[in-house]
Design a protein around this motif. Structure first.
Motif, short mmCIF file in Angstrom:
data_model
loop_
_atom_site.label_atom_id
_atom_site.label_comp_id
_atom_site.label_asym_id
_atom_site.label_seq_id
_atom_site.Cartn_x
_atom_site.Cartn_y
_atom_site.Cartn_z
N LEU A 127 0.87 -1.10 0.00
CA LEU A 127 0.08 -0.04 -0.06
C LEU A 127 0.93 1.17 0.10
CD1 LEU A 127 -2.78 -1.14 2.68
CD2 LEU A 127 -2.93 -0.87 0.20
N ALA A 128 0.38 2.15 -0.90
CA ALA A 128 1.32 3.49 -0.65
C ALA A 128 1.25 4.10 0.58
CB ALA A 128 0.72 4.47 -1.78
N ALA A 129 0.29 3.61 1.52
CA ALA A 129 0.37 4.46 2.76
C ALA A 129 1.36 3.78 3.58
CB ALA A 129 -1.05 4.11 3.66
N ARG A 130 2.09 2.47 3.34
CA ARG A 130 3.14 2.01 4.03
C ARG A 130 4.41 2.60 3.48
NH1 ARG A 130 2.10 -1.65 8.04
NH2 ARG A 130 0.20 -2.80 7.39
N ALA A 131 4.29 3.22 2.45
CA ALA A 131 5.71 4.16 2.22
C ALA A 131 6.03 5.53 2.64
CB ALA A 131 5.56 4.34 0.50
N ALA A 132 4.84 5.91 3.54
CA ALA A 132 4.65 7.18 4.14
C ALA A 132 5.90 7.32 5.16
CB ALA A 132 3.47 7.42 4.68
N GLY A 133 6.71 8.24 4.68
CA GLY A 133 7.83 8.48 5.48
C GLY A 133 9.12 7.84 5.01
N HIS A 134 9.18 7.32 3.91
CA HIS A 134 10.20 6.46 3.63
C HIS A 134 10.73 6.98 2.19
CE1 HIS A 134 9.77 3.44 6.61
NE2 HIS A 134 8.45 3.39 6.43
#
Length: 157
Positions: free
Chosen positions: A61-68
């Protein structure tokens, strides 16, 4: 929902739906090297680097990439230029469809292990589906690149 991440070295703030896949997110932001293939996490065409580790963007999920940090082939052109010619010289670039996934995984492999054995190369690239070449051309190309790189380093010394 709003997310913040770094895409190919560029800070990015975006509004997304909670179920947005990373593959769709990066493609919406111009990273068309990331391809949709099997949609079952089996072909490797959608490989991106998430904090320098290869992941299948069709299953994240794109949300899992938040902050990365997310890197696609668009952001790694200079690094990829070093060895893609060696792969092409071995006839391993027949249709070109699988190449971005192979290139992304090769970059990750060589960052992690600058002098891999043939078995280590095969193991690292095993998740990439290629319908044209039989994989030996990619192996020969990577091996030829490593040999040329080693010779260039010895000349510098």
């Amino acid at each position: 929902m709003e997310i913040q991440l770094t895409l190919n070295g560029r800070p990015l703030h975006a509004q997304i739906e909670p179920d947005t896949l990373l593959i769709d997110f990066v493609r919406e932001h111009g990273c068309l090297s990331v391809k949709r293939g099997c949609e079952t996490s089996n072909c490797g065409l959608c490989t991106v680097l998430l904090d320098d580790r290869p992941v299948l963007s069709c299953s994240v999920l794109a949300a899992r990439a938040a902050g990365h940090r997310v890197q696609t082939l668009e952001g790694l052109q200079q690094e990829a230029e070093d060895f893609v010619g060696f792969i092409a010289d071995q006839g391993a670039e027949q249709c070109g469809f699988c190449n971005p996934g192979f290139v992304m995984n090769t970059i990750a492999l060589l960052r992690e292990n600058p002098d891999p054995t043939d078995d280590e190369i095969r193991a690292y690239l095993a998740g990439n589906l290629c319908r044209c070449s039989g994989y030996e051309g990619q192996l020969r190309g990577i091996r030829a690149y490593l040999t040329a790189r080693g010779a260039a380093r010895r000349q510098e010394d």
